[in-house]
Write an enzyme that holds these catalytic residues in place. Structure first.
Site, PDB file in Angstrom:
ATOM      1  N   SER A 131      30.218  50.521  30.503  1.00  0.00           N
ATOM      2  CA  SER A 131      29.722  49.335  31.226  1.00  0.00           C
ATOM      3  C   SER A 131      28.328  49.024  30.715  1.00  0.00           C
ATOM      4  O   SER A 131      27.624  49.917  30.218  1.00  0.00           O
ATOM      5  CB  SER A 131      29.657  49.646  32.719  1.00  0.00           C
ATOM      6  OG  SER A 131      28.923  48.652  33.395  1.00  0.00           O
ATOM      7  N   TYR A 144      27.777  55.129  39.920  1.00  0.00           N
ATOM      8  CA  TYR A 144      28.510  54.425  38.862  1.00  0.00           C
ATOM      9  C   TYR A 144      27.669  54.413  37.580  1.00  0.00           C
ATOM     10  O   TYR A 144      28.176  54.714  36.495  1.00  0.00           O
ATOM     11  CB  TYR A 144      28.823  53.000  39.325  1.00  0.00           C
ATOM     12  CG  TYR A 144      29.694  52.201  38.380  1.00  0.00           C
ATOM     13  CD1 TYR A 144      31.058  52.467  38.262  1.00  0.00           C
ATOM     14  CD2 TYR A 144      29.157  51.182  37.600  1.00  0.00           C
ATOM     15  CE1 TYR A 144      31.858  51.726  37.402  1.00  0.00           C
ATOM     16  CE2 TYR A 144      29.956  50.430  36.744  1.00  0.00           C
ATOM     17  CZ  TYR A 144      31.301  50.707  36.653  1.00  0.00           C
ATOM     18  OH  TYR A 144      32.095  49.978  35.798  1.00  0.00           O
TER      19      TYR A 144
HETATM   20  N1  LIG Z   1      35.408  44.628  36.293  1.00  0.00           N
HETATM   21  C1  LIG Z   1      34.175  44.770  35.804  1.00  0.00           C
HETATM   22  O1  LIG Z   1      33.265  43.941  36.073  1.00  0.00           O
HETATM   23  C2  LIG Z   1      33.862  45.929  34.882  1.00  0.00           C
HETATM   24  C3  LIG Z   1      32.657  45.892  34.167  1.00  0.00           C
HETATM   25  C4  LIG Z   1      32.357  46.948  33.314  1.00  0.00           C
HETATM   26  C5  LIG Z   1      33.220  48.007  33.172  1.00  0.00           C
HETATM   27  N2  LIG Z   1      34.386  48.024  33.876  1.00  0.00           N
HETATM   28  C6  LIG Z   1      35.264  49.181  33.693  1.00  0.00           C
HETATM   29  O2  LIG Z   1      36.511  48.745  33.185  1.00  0.00           O
HETATM   30  C7  LIG Z   1      37.519  49.691  33.546  1.00  0.00           C
HETATM   31  C8  LIG Z   1      38.725  48.954  34.096  1.00  0.00           C
HETATM   32  O3  LIG Z   1      38.359  48.344  35.311  1.00  0.00           O
HETATM   33  P1  LIG Z   1      38.902  46.927  35.787  1.00  0.00           P
HETATM   34  O4  LIG Z   1      37.739  46.035  35.948  1.00  0.00           O
HETATM   35  O5  LIG Z   1      40.031  46.492  34.951  1.00  0.00           O
HETATM   36  O6  LIG Z   1      39.366  47.290  37.286  1.00  0.00           O
HETATM   37  P2  LIG Z   1      40.822  47.515  37.934  1.00  0.00           P
HETATM   38  O7  LIG Z   1      41.623  46.273  37.800  1.00  0.00           O
HETATM   39  O8  LIG Z   1      40.544  48.059  39.299  1.00  0.00           O
HETATM   40  O9  LIG Z   1      41.469  48.625  37.004  1.00  0.00           O
HETATM   41  C9  LIG Z   1      41.227  50.003  37.149  1.00  0.00           C
HETATM   42  C10 LIG Z   1      42.387  50.718  36.521  1.00  0.00           C
HETATM   43  O10 LIG Z   1      42.138  52.133  36.557  1.00  0.00           O
HETATM   44  C11 LIG Z   1      43.313  52.760  37.053  1.00  0.00           C
HETATM   45  N3  LIG Z   1      42.964  54.040  37.657  1.00  0.00           N
HETATM   46  C12 LIG Z   1      42.117  54.296  38.681  1.00  0.00           C
HETATM   47  N4  LIG Z   1      42.095  55.602  38.946  1.00  0.00           N
HETATM   48  C13 LIG Z   1      42.946  56.196  38.056  1.00  0.00           C
HETATM   49  C14 LIG Z   1      43.363  57.536  37.834  1.00  0.00           C
HETATM   50  N5  LIG Z   1      42.886  58.548  38.563  1.00  0.00           N
HETATM   51  N6  LIG Z   1      44.245  57.772  36.835  1.00  0.00           N
HETATM   52  C15 LIG Z   1      44.732  56.758  36.082  1.00  0.00           C
HETATM   53  N7  LIG Z   1      44.389  55.479  36.248  1.00  0.00           N
HETATM   54  C16 LIG Z   1      43.510  55.207  37.236  1.00  0.00           C
HETATM   55  C17 LIG Z   1      43.937  51.755  38.029  1.00  0.00           C
HETATM   56  O11 LIG Z   1      45.325  51.959  38.181  1.00  0.00           O
HETATM   57  P3  LIG Z   1      46.016  52.769  39.393  1.00  0.00           P
HETATM   58  O12 LIG Z   1      45.305  52.371  40.645  1.00  0.00           O
HETATM   59  O13 LIG Z   1      47.451  52.315  39.311  1.00  0.00           O
HETATM   60  O14 LIG Z   1      45.868  54.199  39.042  1.00  0.00           O
HETATM   61  C18 LIG Z   1      43.705  50.462  37.255  1.00  0.00           C
HETATM   62  O15 LIG Z   1      44.720  50.271  36.305  1.00  0.00           O
HETATM   63  C19 LIG Z   1      36.879  50.656  34.532  1.00  0.00           C
HETATM   64  O16 LIG Z   1      36.523  51.844  33.863  1.00  0.00           O
HETATM   65  C20 LIG Z   1      35.623  49.911  34.980  1.00  0.00           C
HETATM   66  O17 LIG Z   1      34.611  50.786  35.391  1.00  0.00           O
HETATM   67  C21 LIG Z   1      34.735  46.999  34.728  1.00  0.00           C
END
Ligand SMILES: NC(=O)c1ccc[n+]([C@@H]2O[C@H](COP(=O)([O-])OP(=O)(O)OC[C@H]3O[C@@H](n4cnc5c(N)ncnc54)[C@H](OP(=O)(O)O)[C@@H]3O)[C@@H](O)[C@H]2O)c1
Length: 269
Positions: A131, A144
């Site tokens: 991030s 985080y």
């Molecule tokens: N959205 C933002 O603004 C943003 C910005 C910077 C970085 N990120 C990073 O991008 C990544 C993806 O996030 P996103 O924004 O796409 O959010 P999201 O839609 O909530 O996706 C999170 C994903 O992680 C999976 N997950 C959570 N716990 C898990 C576990 N124990 N084992 C396997 N899978 C798991 C969830 O699937 P299940 O619940 O089915 O397991 C889901 O597919 C994260 O690392 C987040 O920190 C996001």
């Protein structure tokens, strides 16, 4: 070596699901792991698998299964993550561990599970989704920030240790992305404390970050950046998607600490 088979964690929604679709449309077979074991929009070339990155045996079995089916595994994308929100003061140990468990240790376990295969092949690519908060700390997201900066530095140190092995590492540092992350964010006990000295500031802060995320980039932007790295002869060590966030990254490097604090204070408290 052309990347043909990838293990992607956190593939059921958001950035992971979009990345899986984009890689598959470029001809890459994607094993998309998540606890749900589903993908938002099923498509050819994306194979959803049940995978909890906090379960080492499950992660190792998933990698073994892919290698048995495909004969090789070319890359791993550690994208699974969660958000724990609240002031550091009053954060319970279990809340802190919940943040680090999936985001940091889950990624480490996934990488460890893939490394023996990459070593045997003399080839492999490791991408971590961290991030922009790995380089710019923001209030009430201390855990985080800690988890993502630890993962970024781990990726970079690993890259150094793997020099000459044929295995490369890259970290992607997204800014705000519009996904289910906002809704899934866990507010810790201290954030919900009505008598907290942070109460009013938290209300303003939460409204701002939720607004920014909801109006953030489409997750496909990140998927395309990941595809570009997988196609490069050599991956870059750090990639901040989109020009405005690249400028934030540049400003963080050159900005005096006092000025940075004044800007963060004006925007996020
Ligand atoms: N959205 C933002 O603004 C943003 C910005 C910077 C970085 N990120 C990073 O991008 C990544 C993806 O996030 P996103 O924004 O796409 O959010 P999201 O839609 O909530 O996706 C999170 C994903 O992680 C999976 N997950 C959570 N716990 C898990 C576990 N124990 N084992 C396997 N899978 C798991 C969830 O699937 P299940 O619940 O089915 O397991 C889901 O597919 C994260 O690392 C987040 O920190 C996001």
């Amino acid at each position: 070596m052309e990347v043909k088979t990838v293990l992607l964690t956190g593939g059921s929604s958001g950035i992971g699901a979009a990345t899986a679709r984009i890689l598959a449309s470029a001809g890459i077979k994607v094993y998309a792991g998540s606890r749900r074991g589903t993908v938002e929009t099923p498509c050819e070339g994306v194979i959803p698998i049940k995978l909890d990155v906090n379960d080492q045996a499950m992660t190792e079995a998933a990698v073994a299964d892919i290698v048995a089916r495909e004969g090789h595994l070319d890359a791993v994308i550690c994208n699974a993550g969660n958000g724990v929100y609240g002031p550091i003061e009053g954060t319970l140990e279990e809340e802190a561990r919940a943040q680090l468990e999936t985001t940091f240790f889950g990624s480490l376990k996934t990488i460890e599970a893939c490394l023996p295969t990459f070593r045997r092949q003399g080839y492999g690519r490791i991408i971590t989704v961290t991030s922009v908060m790995a380089i710019l700390e923001l209030p009430y997201q201390g855990l985080y920030v800690a988890a993502k900066s630890a993962l970024l530095r781990l990726t970079e140190t690993l890259s150094m240790e793997l020099m000459g092995s044929g295995i490369e590492c890259c970290s992607i540092l997204p800014g705000d992305v519009s996904t289910g992350f906002t809704q899934a964010r866990h507010l810790n006990k201290a954030a919900l404390d009505e008598s907290s000295p942070y109460k009013e500031s938290i209300k303003r802060n939460l409204a701002k970050i939720e607004h920014d995320e909801k109006n953030g980039m489409r997750p496909e932007v990140i998927g395309k950046v990941i595809l570009r790295q997988l196609r490069r002869r050599h991956m870059k060590a750090r990639v901040i998607p989109r020009l405005d966030y690249k400028l934030v990254g540049f400003a963080v490097r050159i900005c005096p600490e006092k000025l940075k604090l004044a800007i963060v204070r004006a925007l996020y408290f």
